[in-house]
Design an enzyme around this catalytic site. Structure first.
Site, mmCIF file in Angstrom:
data_model
loop_
_atom_site.group_PDB
_atom_site.id
_atom_site.type_symbol
_atom_site.label_atom_id
_atom_site.label_comp_id
_atom_site.label_asym_id
_atom_site.label_seq_id
_atom_site.Cartn_x
_atom_site.Cartn_y
_atom_site.Cartn_z
ATOM 1 N NE ARG A 146 45.632 -20.544 35.015
ATOM 2 C CZ ARG A 146 45.240 -19.314 34.743
ATOM 3 N NH1 ARG A 146 44.029 -19.111 34.266
ATOM 4 N NH2 ARG A 146 46.049 -18.291 34.951
ATOM 5 C CG ASP B 201 44.848 -17.722 38.597
ATOM 6 O OD1 ASP B 201 45.387 -18.656 39.207
ATOM 7 O OD2 ASP B 201 45.318 -16.581 38.532
ATOM 8 C CB CYS C 13 48.545 -19.931 32.520
ATOM 9 S SG CYS C 13 49.954 -20.610 33.418
#
Ligand code: 4NP
Length: 182
Positions: free
Chosen positions: A43, A155, A37
């Site tokens: 994440r 996000d 990520c």
């Protein structure tokens, strides 16, 4: 306007997983998966932690080797974001990864490289040193089969608590599906 849902996992992502499996089989070792990520504090470490948890019961020879990384180095060395650690802990997961930036050698070492959103996927394609390396790249949300409308794992960094739950729901679903192929 009616939304068109993509078939999941989708041929390109399935092919990437199958190639990863074949490479690992050819070298008689477990498959190596890298989750990617931006900051490697929300994440991708969550994806790594979930996958680690659900593959724990596999025999060592089938248990995938897992890691995660990010493109932004501002959190390098840090544990995952406190909000993500708390949300994950509430689901029985302890996230202990320390953030690191993705390295050129990752494209060689790992069999499958999973990005979370468009920006990650674009950056991965730009950073991949060879065409073979590019074939290892797939989109994590392609495996979230119970969320047909999701085309990314969004996000959560600038979002509220609900954003972290959405991320974990998507990642748990995607990891369950991914596990079937590895
Ligand atoms: P992640 O979330 O990519 O899921 O780890 C982010 C973490 C930090 C930042 C952005 C996204 N940041 O800009 O610091």
């Amino acid at each position: 306007m009616e939304k068109i849902y993509r078939e999941k996992p989708g041929e390109a992502s399935l092919n990437a997983v199958k190639r990863a499996r074949m490479q690992a089989d050819a070298e008689d070792r477990p498959v190596r998966i890298l989750f990617v990520c931006l900051g490697n504090i929300c994440r991708s470490p969550a994806a790594e932690g979930i996958m680690r948890h659900i593959t724990e019961e596999l025999p060592p020879s089938r248990r995938p080797e897992l890691d995660s990384a990010g493109f932004y180095g501002g959190h390098a060395g840090d544990l995952p974001d406190r909000r993500m650690r708390h949300a994950a802990f509430a689901r029985g997961l302890r996230l202990e990864h320390h953030s690191r930036v993705i390295r050129p050698s990752d494209f060689d070492y790992f069999d499958l490289i999973l990005g979370m959103d468009d920006q990650n996927i674009d950056n991965l394609h730009e950073a991949a040193p060879t065409l073979d390396a590019e074939k290892k790249i797939a989109r994590m949300s392609d495996f979230a089969i119970h969320y047909p409308e999701a085309d990314s794992v969004p996000d959560p960094y600038w979002e509220g608590a609900a954003g972290f739950e959405i991320v974990l729901n998507l990642l748990e679903d995607a990891c369950d599906e991914l596990k079937k192929y590895i």
